[in-house]
Enzyme design. Sequence first.
Site, PDB file in Angstrom:
ATOM      1  CG  ASP A   1     -31.529   1.533  18.981  1.00 51.10           C
ATOM      2  OD1 ASP A   1     -30.713   1.700  19.903  1.00 51.10           O
ATOM      3  OD2 ASP A   1     -31.770   0.422  18.452  1.00 51.10           O
TER       4      ASP A   1
ATOM      5  CG  ASN B   1     -20.720  -5.338  17.249  1.00 50.73           C
ATOM      6  OD1 ASN B   1     -19.990  -4.992  16.330  1.00 50.73           O
ATOM      7  ND2 ASN B   1     -20.386  -5.182  18.515  1.00 50.73           N
TER       8      ASN B   1
ATOM      9  CG  HIS C   1     -16.251  -5.689  18.354  1.00 45.76           C
ATOM     10  ND1 HIS C   1     -17.369  -5.245  19.034  1.00 45.76           N
ATOM     11  CD2 HIS C   1     -15.816  -6.800  19.027  1.00 45.76           C
ATOM     12  CE1 HIS C   1     -17.599  -6.031  20.073  1.00 45.76           C
ATOM     13  NE2 HIS C   1     -16.668  -6.995  20.101  1.00 45.76           N
TER      14      HIS C   1
ATOM     15  CG  ASP D   1     -16.022  -0.081  15.571  1.00 46.42           C
ATOM     16  OD1 ASP D   1     -16.949  -0.083  16.408  1.00 46.42           O
ATOM     17  OD2 ASP D   1     -14.834  -0.368  15.842  1.00 46.42           O
TER      18      ASP D   1
ATOM     19  CD  GLU E   1     -27.391  -0.385  20.142  1.00 39.87           C
ATOM     20  OE1 GLU E   1     -28.274  -1.149  20.537  1.00 39.87           O
ATOM     21  OE2 GLU E   1     -26.281  -0.266  20.716  1.00 39.87           O
TER      22      GLU E   1
END
Length: 419
Positions: free
Chosen positions: A285, A293, A298, A302, A328
Site C-alpha cells: 500500500d 492525491n 489526480h 496517477d 493504491e
Amino acid sequence: MSLLLYHKGTAMTAGKNEARQGASLNWRAEFHLAALEALYRRTMRLQDAQQLRYALWLIAATFLLFIMADYVLLGASGTFLILAATRVGVALSCLVLARHITRHPVQAHRPLPLNLVYFATLSGLLLTILLHPGSVGLHISSIVVASLTIYLLIPNRLPWILFWNGYLSIGFTLLTLLWKPLPPGMLASTLMIIAFANLMGWLTFSRLNRLQRKQFALLMDERDVNRKLQSEIEERQMLEAQLRHMASTDSLTGIANRRHFFELAERELTRAHREQTPLAICMVDIDLFKTLNDHHGHAVGDLVLTTVASCCASVLRETDIIGRYGGEEFVIALPQANLETATSIAERLRDKVTSLQLPVLPPGQRLSVTVGISQVAPGEVTLEPALQRADDALYAGKSRGRNCVMVAGEAPPAISAQA
C-alpha cells in the site's frame, strides 16, 4: 454505424464492378485491363515457351521428312535441290528459335523472333507449293493444316495470327492465279475451304483463350479473397489479443488487474500444493496516497501509481506475479518463497520506492510503501486466508508508522524503517 456500413458496402460493390470490368475480354480474347493481361502473360510465359518449342520441333521434323518424299517424286534434280534447301532452311530457323527460347523463355512472347520465323516458315511453304509438282489437293491440305497450326499450335496474339493467315491465304491465291491456275469453280471451292478453316481456327482460338483467361480471373479472385480473409483473420487475432490484454491488464499501471492476478495466483497455488513448495503473498500500500492525491491532483496521483507499480515489478523475480488490488494497493504472489525470502524481496521493494525522486513532488517529500506478508498454509485450498493475513499485517504496519515490512503473526518489533 449504419452510414459507415453503407459506405463500406458501396465501396465493395464499386470495387467488384471495377474488377469485373477489368476481367472482361475484348475481341482479341484478351483482358481489357492491360495490367491484368500483362500478369496473365507473365504467368503463362513458361507454358507458352514449352508449347512453342514443341511446335517448332514438330514443324522442323515435318519439313525435313518431306525431303524424302520430294526425292522419291523428283529424284536428284535441280528442283529437288531447291526444295530441299528451302525445307532445310525452314527447319533450321525453327530449331534455332526453339533453342533460343529454351535458354530465354521470355522470348516466347517477344514479337520479333517469333514473327521472323513465321515469315520464313510460311514463305518456305509457299515456295515449296510453287516448286512441288504434287496435286492441288495436297497443296490445299498443306494450306489448311498450316492455317490451323497458326491458330492452335503456335502461341501468338490474335492480330499477328490473323496477319499471317492473311499472308498465307493471299500468297496461295496469287500462286494459283499466276503460276498454277485452277478452274474457277475449284478456285472458289478452295478459297471457301481456306476461309472455313480460318473461321474454325479463329473460333477455337478465341474459345480456348477465353476459357483460360476466365479461369485465370477466377484464380485471381480466389487469391484476392484468400488474402482478404487472411488479413481479416490476422486483424481479428490482433483484436482478440488486444481484448485479452485489456481484459487482463490494469489500464493505468500496465500490470495485471485484480481478476487476472487471481487467475495466475490460483494456478501457482495449485502448483504449490502439487509440488509441496511454499507460496507467499504480499499486500503493498502506498503511504498517505489520499493526502498526496488531494494536494497535488489526480494527474500526479496517477503518475505515482504508475511509478510505484513499475518500481515493484522491477525488483521481482520472473516467476513472481504482481497485480493491482484496488486504489493504491498492490498484491504480489511469490512462488517458491518462504517468509524469509518474501521479507527480503519486500524490503528490497520498500527501499527502492523510498529512493524514488519525482520532480512533481515538493523537495524533501518521498514516497513510501507499507508491505504486509503472509504464507499460504499447507491445508489452505484458496488464497483468501493468506490474503486476509497479509492485509491484517499491512494494517498493523500502517498503525505502527508506515514505511515498513510486516510479517503476519510476527510480534513487534517488525522489520521496519521510518521515513
